[in-house]
Design an enzyme around this catalytic site. Structure first.
Site, mmCIF file in Angstrom:
data_model
loop_
_atom_site.group_PDB
_atom_site.id
_atom_site.type_symbol
_atom_site.label_atom_id
_atom_site.label_comp_id
_atom_site.label_asym_id
_atom_site.label_seq_id
_atom_site.Cartn_x
_atom_site.Cartn_y
_atom_site.Cartn_z
ATOM 1 N N CYS A 2 -85.753 -132.411 -89.781
ATOM 2 C CA CYS A 2 -86.830 -133.076 -89.699
ATOM 3 C C CYS A 2 -86.338 -134.588 -90.278
ATOM 4 O O CYS A 2 -85.968 -134.497 -91.530
ATOM 5 C CB CYS A 2 -88.274 -132.707 -90.239
ATOM 6 S SG CYS A 2 -88.816 -131.447 -89.244
ATOM 7 N N ARG A 27 -79.463 -135.193 -88.976
ATOM 8 C CA ARG A 27 -80.208 -133.972 -89.683
ATOM 9 C C ARG A 27 -80.473 -132.797 -88.858
ATOM 10 O O ARG A 27 -80.839 -131.741 -89.216
ATOM 11 C CB ARG A 27 -81.487 -134.485 -90.464
ATOM 12 C CG ARG A 27 -81.013 -135.694 -91.529
ATOM 13 C CD ARG A 27 -82.207 -136.090 -92.226
ATOM 14 N NE ARG A 27 -83.317 -135.097 -92.689
ATOM 15 C CZ ARG A 27 -83.291 -134.920 -94.231
ATOM 16 N NH1 ARG A 27 -82.217 -135.664 -94.907
ATOM 17 N NH2 ARG A 27 -83.813 -134.136 -94.875
ATOM 18 N N TRP A 75 -87.595 -130.662 -86.320
ATOM 19 C CA TRP A 75 -86.833 -129.592 -85.950
ATOM 20 C C TRP A 75 -87.893 -128.562 -85.799
ATOM 21 O O TRP A 75 -88.586 -128.163 -86.960
ATOM 22 C CB TRP A 75 -85.936 -129.547 -86.962
ATOM 23 C CG TRP A 75 -84.807 -128.295 -86.886
ATOM 24 C CD1 TRP A 75 -83.721 -128.373 -86.103
ATOM 25 C CD2 TRP A 75 -84.854 -126.997 -87.358
ATOM 26 N NE1 TRP A 75 -82.926 -127.166 -86.254
ATOM 27 C CE2 TRP A 75 -83.613 -126.480 -86.990
ATOM 28 C CE3 TRP A 75 -85.731 -126.351 -88.327
ATOM 29 C CZ2 TRP A 75 -83.285 -125.137 -87.463
ATOM 30 C CZ3 TRP A 75 -85.497 -124.905 -88.515
ATOM 31 C CH2 TRP A 75 -84.335 -124.429 -88.259
ATOM 32 N N ASN A 101 -92.209 -132.851 -92.844
ATOM 33 C CA ASN A 101 -91.228 -131.996 -92.822
ATOM 34 C C ASN A 101 -91.522 -130.826 -93.679
ATOM 35 O O ASN A 101 -92.262 -130.925 -94.759
ATOM 36 C CB ASN A 101 -89.872 -132.802 -93.386
ATOM 37 C CG ASN A 101 -88.913 -131.942 -93.668
ATOM 38 O OD1 ASN A 101 -88.644 -130.969 -92.912
ATOM 39 N ND2 ASN A 101 -87.932 -132.189 -94.708
ATOM 40 N N GLY A 102 -91.249 -129.690 -93.133
ATOM 41 C CA GLY A 102 -91.366 -128.420 -94.042
ATOM 42 C C GLY A 102 -92.440 -127.415 -93.488
ATOM 43 O O GLY A 102 -92.334 -127.529 -92.457
ATOM 44 N N GLU A 484 -64.305 -120.061 -93.277
ATOM 45 C CA GLU A 484 -64.566 -121.403 -93.083
ATOM 46 C C GLU A 484 -64.270 -121.771 -91.382
ATOM 47 O O GLU A 484 -65.017 -122.492 -90.560
ATOM 48 C CB GLU A 484 -64.210 -122.159 -94.002
ATOM 49 C CG GLU A 484 -64.329 -123.819 -93.811
ATOM 50 C CD GLU A 484 -65.634 -124.277 -93.568
ATOM 51 O OE1 GLU A 484 -66.683 -123.490 -93.837
ATOM 52 O OE2 GLU A 484 -65.967 -125.455 -93.377
ATOM 53 N N LYS A 488 -66.582 -123.150 -88.528
ATOM 54 C CA LYS A 488 -66.747 -124.419 -87.869
ATOM 55 C C LYS A 488 -66.462 -124.232 -86.180
ATOM 56 O O LYS A 488 -67.134 -124.988 -85.405
ATOM 57 C CB LYS A 488 -65.406 -124.943 -88.097
ATOM 58 C CG LYS A 488 -65.514 -125.602 -89.431
ATOM 59 C CD LYS A 488 -66.116 -126.837 -89.810
ATOM 60 C CE LYS A 488 -67.544 -126.273 -90.253
ATOM 61 N NZ LYS A 488 -67.793 -126.420 -91.526
ATOM 62 N N GLU A 491 -70.323 -123.033 -85.079
ATOM 63 C CA GLU A 491 -71.059 -124.027 -85.082
ATOM 64 C C GLU A 491 -71.135 -124.970 -84.078
ATOM 65 O O GLU A 491 -72.171 -125.443 -83.452
ATOM 66 C CB GLU A 491 -70.780 -124.882 -86.486
ATOM 67 C CG GLU A 491 -71.483 -124.290 -87.709
ATOM 68 C CD GLU A 491 -71.334 -125.207 -88.796
ATOM 69 O OE1 GLU A 491 -72.572 -125.741 -89.333
ATOM 70 O OE2 GLU A 491 -70.284 -125.552 -89.357
ATOM 71 N N HIS A 507 -59.052 -101.441 -91.161
ATOM 72 C CA HIS A 507 -60.439 -100.700 -91.514
ATOM 73 C C HIS A 507 -61.372 -100.727 -90.240
ATOM 74 O O HIS A 507 -62.476 -100.807 -90.794
ATOM 75 C CB HIS A 507 -60.762 -100.936 -92.705
ATOM 76 C CG HIS A 507 -59.887 -100.820 -94.010
ATOM 77 N ND1 HIS A 507 -59.556 -99.374 -94.294
ATOM 78 C CD2 HIS A 507 -59.201 -101.710 -94.704
ATOM 79 C CE1 HIS A 507 -58.721 -99.516 -95.240
ATOM 80 N NE2 HIS A 507 -58.180 -100.710 -95.313
ATOM 81 N N LYS A 609 -78.774 -130.531 -90.640
ATOM 82 C CA LYS A 609 -77.888 -130.835 -91.549
ATOM 83 C C LYS A 609 -78.253 -130.340 -92.945
ATOM 84 O O LYS A 609 -77.541 -129.830 -93.770
ATOM 85 C CB LYS A 609 -77.563 -132.414 -91.616
ATOM 86 C CG LYS A 609 -76.585 -132.739 -92.615
ATOM 87 C CD LYS A 609 -74.980 -132.288 -92.479
ATOM 88 C CE LYS A 609 -74.330 -132.723 -93.305
ATOM 89 N NZ LYS A 609 -72.973 -131.919 -93.352
HETATM 90 C C1 AGP Z 1 -71.593 -126.117 -92.716
HETATM 91 O O1 AGP Z 1 -70.768 -126.546 -91.755
HETATM 92 C C2 AGP Z 1 -72.933 -125.892 -92.451
HETATM 93 N N1 AGP Z 1 -73.468 -126.825 -91.357
HETATM 94 C C3 AGP Z 1 -73.824 -125.087 -93.499
HETATM 95 O O2 AGP Z 1 -73.266 -123.917 -93.482
HETATM 96 C C4 AGP Z 1 -74.196 -125.732 -94.655
HETATM 97 O O3 AGP Z 1 -72.739 -125.712 -95.480
HETATM 98 C C5 AGP Z 1 -75.097 -124.801 -95.364
HETATM 99 O O4 AGP Z 1 -76.370 -125.058 -94.586
HETATM 100 C C6 AGP Z 1 -75.225 -125.180 -96.799
HETATM 101 O O5 AGP Z 1 -75.811 -126.654 -96.962
HETATM 102 P P1 AGP Z 1 -75.564 -127.461 -98.368
HETATM 103 O O6 AGP Z 1 -74.333 -127.465 -98.896
HETATM 104 O O7 AGP Z 1 -76.274 -128.844 -98.035
HETATM 105 O O8 AGP Z 1 -76.508 -126.736 -99.191
#
Ligand code: AGP
Length: 614
Positions: A2, A27, A75, A101-102, A484, A488, A491, A507, A609
């Protein structure tokens, strides 16, 4: 998650608000809308989908001129992303428009009451309830500011609310609890935004608001109170980045631009960390040496990519400081009844500083008398504000939803923290700390060199656009890198991807290996012989079962090429620092592969975001 914009001043409110929404697009959202105050009435336009849909609707049916307005990118939480559920929402008599927002947690009870009183609600949202409640208050004769204060007293949950009243055209009123809101201070005009990107092209002067505050902006000024009308002070600050930092700079995606900004981001995050005598200093550490000496356990809490930075931090802190470290997902932390006391340091890692899970976790830690240190990239955000100490990363604004430079600078901050604790506790000699600092200071040039070879990685990525699954293997500090790399791809390429600790393969996960399955292997530096040879065995095992191996190995490592179908060379760095270089090709790989698939790399589906709901 949002985006919110509010404006009062001499300019076209529609233009300021829509432009602000554009800057907040990163965002993540699925509908957008604006409300303008025009000649004692409200004009509202809102559309499901991207902001372009709203802009098209406005182009087809232009809105009248106005100098007061609010806007929102939603959102979805309560109800699907439709025109009706998009914000702003109106009160019963269309006098008040409100965006939010929220999540309003007592929404059901409030809705039932309103419906019993004969209110017609036209959306599924919790927001519309608040619009009705605020409007009931202004119709009872109080002004919009007092109306907002009164309504906030009955709301439960997390919210940023912004409202306008058709009969009070010169003010916009907002409120916040556990959700971001910042004021932009202009000359003869004022702004509200979820973050400073909303108004950065108009002003770089901002006002940070405390918890549970109501703010009223007019063209002439800004007033802040608590929910009971008691005046409050905001904290004024200057935003040290400008509009150009939020533009793409010739790249097709913000994400790609941000990957290429990493040499500078890492260098900036290292700047000014040493005194003239070479000792480490951390400006906003705010923990005394005695408090640091008393630490006997560290718990790192974070989510997503920031969690992986925490995993790397564990290796560094335990190695350099000999203090036990636990790393915990912030969404799980307070539900496991963690053992904490005044000698536990809780480290919260968050790029945005607004992640609700992490925020609630640090609140829990503080009630247990633990000190909390935040590692954060966003000045003035809630998590550092509610922490005892903070290390700011200097990545600059990260717009792409997929974190890149945010991650690398978090790693830098955790290394600095580890070295600082080692310095205070005396677990490392000064010259050892200085040596690691030199190695860190060499990293930006090494990343630059890697980026200079990005075309090699892009080619590989393009060759894999048809892949349906990709695995990542790593050991030690390379394990979080593998996780990580997989995140990526999930996502932004929407591709099944998994990261594994290479030792875990046999395992279970080795059963996933099929002919031609791409497996990216992060090979530890050669100095750590046991680690290196164990990783080599892992590579041989998957290759023997038909996997196609893409190995990331340091320059001069001649043991790997014969087992690698493709080889990406990494600069020579110590094992603990290797994530700073090994992550970069994985970011490039995901970005190029997602581009090849035609996805929106900066705003992937379903993601936001900054995740401001738990
Ligand atoms: C990372 O690519 C993500 N979009 C997500 O995992 C992010 O790192 C996570 O939501 C934590 O966000 P922050 O670092 O703003 O707390």
């Amino acid at each position: 998650m949002c985006g919110i914009v509010g404006y009062v001043g001499p300019k076209s409110a529609q233009e300021v608000v829509v432009e602000g929404l554009r800057r907040l697009e990163y965002r993540g959202y699925d509908s957008a809308g604006v409300a303008l105050v025009v000649d004692g009435a409200l004009v509202v336009d809102k559309k499901a989908g991207k902001l372009a849909n709203l802009e098209k609707a406005i182009a087809e049916t232009p809105l009248p001129a106005a100098t007061t307005g609010i806007g929102h990118t939603r959102w979805a939480t309560h109800g699907p992303p439709t025109d009706a559920n998009a914000h702003p929402h109106l009160g019963e008599s269309r006098r008040v428009a409100l965006v939010h927002n929220g999540i309003i947690e007592n929404f059901d009870a409030l809705r039932t009451q309103l419906e019993a009183d004969g209110h017609q609600l036209v959306s599924d949202t919790d927001t519309e309830i608040v619009a009705h409640l605020v409007e009931l208050q202004v119709r009872s004769g109080v002004d919009l500011t007092e109306a907002m204060q009164r309504v906030c007293q009955v709301l439960e949950g997390a919210f940023t609310l912004v409202a306008v009243d058709a009969e009070d055209p010169d003010r916009v009123v907002a409120a916040r609890r556990n959700s971001p809101l910042v004021v932009g201070l202009g000359e003869g005009e004022n702004f509200l935004g979820s973050d400073v990107a909303a108004f950065i092209e108009h002003t770089r002067e901002a006002l940070e608001l405390g918890q549970d505050t109501v703010v009223t902006i007019t063209a002439a000024g800004v007033e802040v109170t608590d929910f009971h009308g008691v005046p409050q002070e905001g904290v004024r600050y200057h935003v040290d980045w400008d509009l150009s930092a939020a533009e793409k700079d010739g790249h097709d995606w913000f994400m790609r631009k941000e990957i290429f900004e990493q040499p500078r981001a890492v260098a900036d995050s290292l700047l000014g960390r040493r005194t003239r005598t070479g000792a480490l200093q951390l400006d906003e550490m705010r923990l005394s040496d005695q408090e640091i000496r008393d630490i006997d356990k560290i718990i790192i809490i974070a989510a997503g990519t920031s969690f992986y930075a925490g995993m790397v931090a564990k290796y560094a802190i335990e190695h350099w400081c000999r203090v036990p470290v636990e790393v915990e997902l912030s969404s799980e932390f307070r539900y496991r009844d963690p053992i904490l006391d005044f000698s536990t340091l809780v480290v919260a890692i968050s790029q945005s500083g607004e992640t609700a899970d992490t925020l609630q976790a640090i609140r829990h830690a503080r009630t247990q008398r633990s000190k909390v240190l935040a590692i954060c990239n966003t000045n003035g955000s809630t998590i550092p504000r509610e922490s005892d100490a903070v290390i700011y990363t200097h990545a600059g604004p990260e717009i792409g939803v997929a974190s890149t430079k945010g991650f690398l600078t978090q790693l830098v901050a955790t290394y600095l923290l580890a070295l600082y604790i080692a310095q205070v506790k005396g677990t490392r000699y000064g010259d050892e700390i200085a040596e690691v600092m030199h190695q860190l200071e060499a990293i930006p040039a090494q990343i630059e060199e890697l980026l200079g070879r990005s075309e090699e990685v892009y080619e590989l990525a393009r060759a894999h656009v048809k892949a349906t699954s990709v695995l990542f293997l790593g050991r030690h500090a390379g394990y979080p890198v593998a996780l990580e790399g997989a995140l990526k791809l999930k996502e932004i390429a929407y591709l099944h991807a998994e990261g594994f600790a290479a030792g875990e393969l046999k395992h279970g996960p080795i059963a996933l290996i099929t002919d031609g399955l791409p497996v990216l292997c992060v090979v530890p530096p050669q100095g750590r012989d046991q680690l290196h040879s164990k990783m080599l065995s892992g590579i041989q095992e998957v290759r023997a079962r038909g996997a196609l191996t893409i190995c990331l190995a340091e320059e001069g490592d001649e043991a790997i090429p014969r087992y690698a179908d493709h080889l990406i060379r990494l600069p020579k760095v110590p094992v603990l620092l290797q994530p700073l270089v090994a992550t970069v090709p994985l970011q490039l790989f995901a970005c190029e592969l997602a581009t090849g698939l035609g996805h929106d790399v900066d705003q992937p589906r379903n993601l936001a975001k900054s995740v401001t709901v738990e």
